[in-house]
Scaffold this motif. Structure first.
Motif, PDB file in Angstrom:
ATOM      1  N   MET A 209       0.743  -1.152   0.004  1.00 39.08           N
ATOM      2  CA  MET A 209       0.031  -0.116  -0.125  1.00 39.08           C
ATOM      3  C   MET A 209       1.126   1.090  -0.086  1.00 39.08           C
ATOM      4  O   MET A 209       1.732   1.292   0.972  1.00 39.08           O
ATOM      5  N   ALA A 210       0.431   1.947  -1.018  1.00 39.37           N
ATOM      6  CA  ALA A 210       1.400   3.265  -1.032  1.00 39.37           C
ATOM      7  C   ALA A 210       1.290   4.539   0.176  1.00 39.37           C
ATOM      8  O   ALA A 210      -0.262   4.493   0.580  1.00 39.37           O
ATOM      9  N   SER A 211       2.058   4.994   0.647  1.00 37.97           N
ATOM     10  CA  SER A 211       1.762   5.704   1.768  1.00 37.97           C
ATOM     11  C   SER A 211       1.399   7.203   1.286  1.00 37.97           C
ATOM     12  O   SER A 211       2.001   7.600   0.106  1.00 37.97           O
ATOM     13  N   SER A 212       0.716   7.991   1.846  1.00 32.99           N
ATOM     14  CA  SER A 212       0.325   9.417   1.510  1.00 32.99           C
ATOM     15  C   SER A 212       1.395  10.110   1.867  1.00 32.99           C
ATOM     16  O   SER A 212       2.083  10.004   2.950  1.00 32.99           O
ATOM     17  N   PRO A 213       1.395  11.239   1.355  1.00 37.50           N
ATOM     18  CA  PRO A 213       2.461  12.331   1.680  1.00 37.50           C
ATOM     19  C   PRO A 213       2.115  12.923   3.059  1.00 37.50           C
ATOM     20  O   PRO A 213       1.159  13.133   3.148  1.00 37.50           O
ATOM     21  N   ARG A 214       3.477  13.070   3.715  1.00 38.53           N
ATOM     22  CA  ARG A 214       3.040  13.738   5.055  1.00 38.53           C
ATOM     23  C   ARG A 214       2.716  15.117   4.731  1.00 38.53           C
ATOM     24  O   ARG A 214       3.042  15.958   3.944  1.00 38.53           O
ATOM     25  N   PRO A 215       2.081  15.905   5.851  1.00 38.52           N
ATOM     26  CA  PRO A 215       1.382  17.156   5.593  1.00 38.52           C
ATOM     27  C   PRO A 215       2.735  18.070   5.989  1.00 38.52           C
ATOM     28  O   PRO A 215       3.587  17.429   6.761  1.00 38.52           O
ATOM     29  N   ASP A 216       2.955  19.135   5.189  1.00 37.34           N
ATOM     30  CA  ASP A 216       4.037  19.873   5.160  1.00 37.34           C
ATOM     31  C   ASP A 216       3.884  20.953   6.196  1.00 37.34           C
ATOM     32  O   ASP A 216       2.627  21.621   6.292  1.00 37.34           O
ATOM     33  N   PRO A 217       4.774  21.062   6.940  1.00 41.26           N
ATOM     34  CA  PRO A 217       4.862  22.100   8.026  1.00 41.26           C
ATOM     35  C   PRO A 217       4.651  23.831   7.468  1.00 41.26           C
ATOM     36  O   PRO A 217       4.403  24.686   8.165  1.00 41.26           O
ATOM     37  N   PHE A 218       5.073  23.959   5.894  1.00 40.33           N
ATOM     38  CA  PHE A 218       4.867  25.202   5.668  1.00 40.33           C
ATOM     39  C   PHE A 218       3.735  25.475   4.616  1.00 40.33           C
ATOM     40  O   PHE A 218       3.558  26.472   4.039  1.00 40.33           O
ATOM     41  N   GLY A 219       2.845  24.481   4.836  1.00 36.01           N
ATOM     42  CA  GLY A 219       1.431  24.394   4.334  1.00 36.01           C
ATOM     43  C   GLY A 219       1.211  24.600   2.841  1.00 36.01           C
ATOM     44  O   GLY A 219       0.402  25.181   2.421  1.00 36.01           O
ATOM     45  N   TYR A 220       1.828  23.732   1.850  1.00 36.67           N
ATOM     46  CA  TYR A 220       1.775  23.402   0.552  1.00 36.67           C
ATOM     47  C   TYR A 220       1.684  22.099   0.260  1.00 36.67           C
ATOM     48  O   TYR A 220       2.128  20.949   1.088  1.00 36.67           O
ATOM     49  N   ASP A 221       1.155  21.876  -0.936  1.00 42.45           N
ATOM     50  CA  ASP A 221       1.144  20.394  -1.680  1.00 42.45           C
ATOM     51  C   ASP A 221       2.500  20.102  -2.213  1.00 42.45           C
ATOM     52  O   ASP A 221       2.547  20.337  -3.431  1.00 42.45           O
ATOM     53  N   ALA A 222       3.293  19.611  -1.515  1.00 37.74           N
ATOM     54  CA  ALA A 222       4.609  19.102  -2.412  1.00 37.74           C
ATOM     55  C   ALA A 222       4.438  18.083  -3.577  1.00 37.74           C
ATOM     56  O   ALA A 222       5.177  18.053  -4.519  1.00 37.74           O
ATOM     57  N   ALA A 223       3.407  17.205  -3.441  1.00 44.18           N
ATOM     58  CA  ALA A 223       3.152  16.313  -4.436  1.00 44.18           C
ATOM     59  C   ALA A 223       2.616  16.980  -5.731  1.00 44.18           C
ATOM     60  O   ALA A 223       2.588  16.367  -6.707  1.00 44.18           O
ATOM     61  N   HIS A 224       2.119  18.017  -5.711  1.00 45.53           N
ATOM     62  CA  HIS A 224       1.303  18.455  -6.877  1.00 45.53           C
ATOM     63  C   HIS A 224       2.107  19.874  -7.345  1.00 45.53           C
ATOM     64  O   HIS A 224       1.997  20.675  -6.732  1.00 45.53           O
ATOM     65  N   TRP A 225       2.613  19.840  -8.464  1.00 45.30           N
ATOM     66  CA  TRP A 225       3.173  20.877  -9.388  1.00 45.30           C
ATOM     67  C   TRP A 225       2.583  20.639 -10.734  1.00 45.30           C
ATOM     68  O   TRP A 225       2.748  19.790 -11.554  1.00 45.30           O
ATOM     69  N   SER A 226       1.572  21.909 -11.029  1.00 46.32           N
ATOM     70  CA  SER A 226       1.232  21.935 -12.427  1.00 46.32           C
ATOM     71  C   SER A 226       2.370  22.003 -13.324  1.00 46.32           C
ATOM     72  O   SER A 226       3.459  22.389 -12.977  1.00 46.32           O
TER      73      SER A 226
END
Length: 126
Positions: A1-18
């Motif tokens: 099972m793939a783990s979901s990204p950890r929440p970032d302390p700086f408040g952005y979604d590191a997994a998504h870059w358009s």
């Protein structure tokens, strides 16, 4: 099972870059790296012009080796760390927020927070 990204302390979604954000990020990253390398070339030329004895050669070599290691450490193009890289580069004056126009507001806000954190940490170290 793939783990979901950890929440970032700086408040952005590191997994998504358009696609557009990736293009902006690459241009900004390359621009900052180019500025950094130009500064190294200028300094290396100044130091080379002052070489008078063999030991001066090794001082220049040591300077270049140290700068290369610092640059290699600083300039890591991974989307998971780009916010931190950009925050640090802004704090050092190698990038401006203008260079990052086109990134989402949450990424820009996170970069600002990190740049301010780096600035505050630098003041405390002095």
């Amino acid at each position: 099972m793939a783990s979901s990204p950890r929440p970032d302390p700086f408040g952005y979604d590191a997994a998504h870059w358009s696609r557009e954000e990736k293009a902006v990020a690459r241009r900004a990253f390359d621009r900052a790296l180019q500025r950094e390398l130009e500064a190294v070339v200028i300094e290396a030329k100044k130091r080379a012009a002052k070489i008078q004895q063999p030991s001066d050669l090794w001082d220049l070599e040591r300077y270049l080796t140290d700068r290369r290691a610092e640059i290699d450490r600083q300039y890591e193009y991974k989307y998971s760390v780009l916010i931190l890289v950009f925050g640090s580069l802004i704090q050092q004056g190698m990038l401006s927020e203008q260079d990052l126009q086109g990134l989402s507001q949450d990424k820009l806000d996170a970069i600002r927070r990190y740049a301010n954190l780096e600035f505050s940490a630098g003041l405390k170290r002095k």
